[in-house]
Motif scaffolding. Sequence first.
Motif, PDB file in Angstrom:
ATOM      1  N   THR A 197       0.208   5.214   4.488  1.00 40.72           N
ATOM      2  CA  THR A 197       0.110   4.524   5.771  1.00 40.72           C
ATOM      3  C   THR A 197      -1.075   3.567   5.749  1.00 40.72           C
ATOM      4  O   THR A 197      -2.203   3.990   5.538  1.00 40.72           O
ATOM      5  CB  THR A 197      -0.078   5.535   6.918  1.00 40.72           C
ATOM      6  N   PRO A 198      -0.819   2.304   5.954  1.00 38.53           N
ATOM      7  CA  PRO A 198      -1.914   1.328   5.888  1.00 38.53           C
ATOM      8  C   PRO A 198      -2.667   1.221   7.211  1.00 38.53           C
ATOM      9  O   PRO A 198      -2.109   1.521   8.264  1.00 38.53           O
ATOM     10  CB  PRO A 198      -1.185   0.018   5.600  1.00 38.53           C
ATOM     11  N   TYR A 199      -3.904   0.845   7.112  1.00 42.14           N
ATOM     12  CA  TYR A 199      -4.662   0.434   8.282  1.00 42.14           C
ATOM     13  C   TYR A 199      -4.778  -1.081   8.180  1.00 42.14           C
ATOM     14  O   TYR A 199      -5.266  -1.591   7.175  1.00 42.14           O
ATOM     15  CB  TYR A 199      -6.031   1.096   8.298  1.00 42.14           C
TER      16      TYR A 199
ATOM     17  N   SER B 123      -6.797  -1.839   4.854  1.00 46.44           N
ATOM     18  CA  SER B 123      -7.788  -0.853   4.415  1.00 46.44           C
ATOM     19  C   SER B 123      -7.043   0.315   3.825  1.00 46.44           C
ATOM     20  O   SER B 123      -6.162   0.901   4.470  1.00 46.44           O
ATOM     21  CB  SER B 123      -8.635  -0.380   5.592  1.00 46.44           C
ATOM     22  N   GLY B 124      -7.381   0.634   2.593  1.00 46.73           N
ATOM     23  CA  GLY B 124      -6.685   1.705   1.920  1.00 46.73           C
ATOM     24  C   GLY B 124      -7.401   3.029   2.065  1.00 46.73           C
ATOM     25  O   GLY B 124      -8.208   3.236   2.948  1.00 46.73           O
TER      26      GLY B 124
ATOM     27  N   TYR C  77       0.868  -1.180   0.000  1.00 47.26           N
ATOM     28  CA  TYR C  77       0.000   0.000   0.000  1.00 47.26           C
ATOM     29  C   TYR C  77       0.899   1.222   0.000  1.00 47.26           C
ATOM     30  O   TYR C  77       1.884   1.265   0.712  1.00 47.26           O
ATOM     31  CB  TYR C  77      -0.928   0.001   1.215  1.00 47.26           C
TER      32      TYR C  77
END
Lengths: 114, 114
Positions: A30-32, A94-95, A27
């Motif tokens: 910053t990824p979740y 989650s992007g 991603y």
Amino acid sequence: AQSVTQPDIHITVSEGASLELRCNYSYGATPYLFWYVQSPGQGLQLLLKYFSGDTLVQGIKGFEAEFKRSQSSFNLRKPSVHWSDAAEYFCAVSGGGSNYKLTFGKGTLLTVNP
Amino acid sequence: NAGVTQTPKFRVLKTGQSMTLLCAQDMNHEYMYWYRQDPGMGLRLIHYSVGEGTTAKGEVPDGYNVSRLKKQNFLLGLESAAPSQTSVYFCASRRTSGRGNEQFFGPGTRLTVL
């Protein structure tokens, strides 16, 4: 596009042994990140999530995960596995955007030997 | 709270038949999602909704339609079922805004198309 790789399709551990399930993500920002668990015949339950702050996150059932940006990894760990931990584990990212879609890895099936 | 519920739990269809899967949530969530789960494939997003009256395509939308007439319900329709649609279908919901909010999953519907 975001993606998640879980390199291990199936892992077998003995009860009481330590566990580490691997997750690598792709991603651009910053990824979740999330870890879900699915017991046989059940829906998915959230174990833990990371979205900011401390890179070591604690979850339910004694699980923890560490976010390592340099390695694009979010590995799940447990110091001592119980027979009831046998299940399938999914890592998800989650992007961005306004739809908050989750992209899942293909899962790791955990078998626990007595 | 019942959380996310799905109806029916199991269904067997013949090729060419139609059916509707119902997802209901009582958490006043804005976002709702339909996934399918196939062995070794993880969960793949079919369609999703970011609010009442809205729907959008996910990763694998072909052969499915959806509707979100009421905030609490999200329907998934198969107009002419095919054996390739044999799968386990999961519905999920999440609160509006905030990338850190997780999705809550229903127990799943196991569909077999003969």
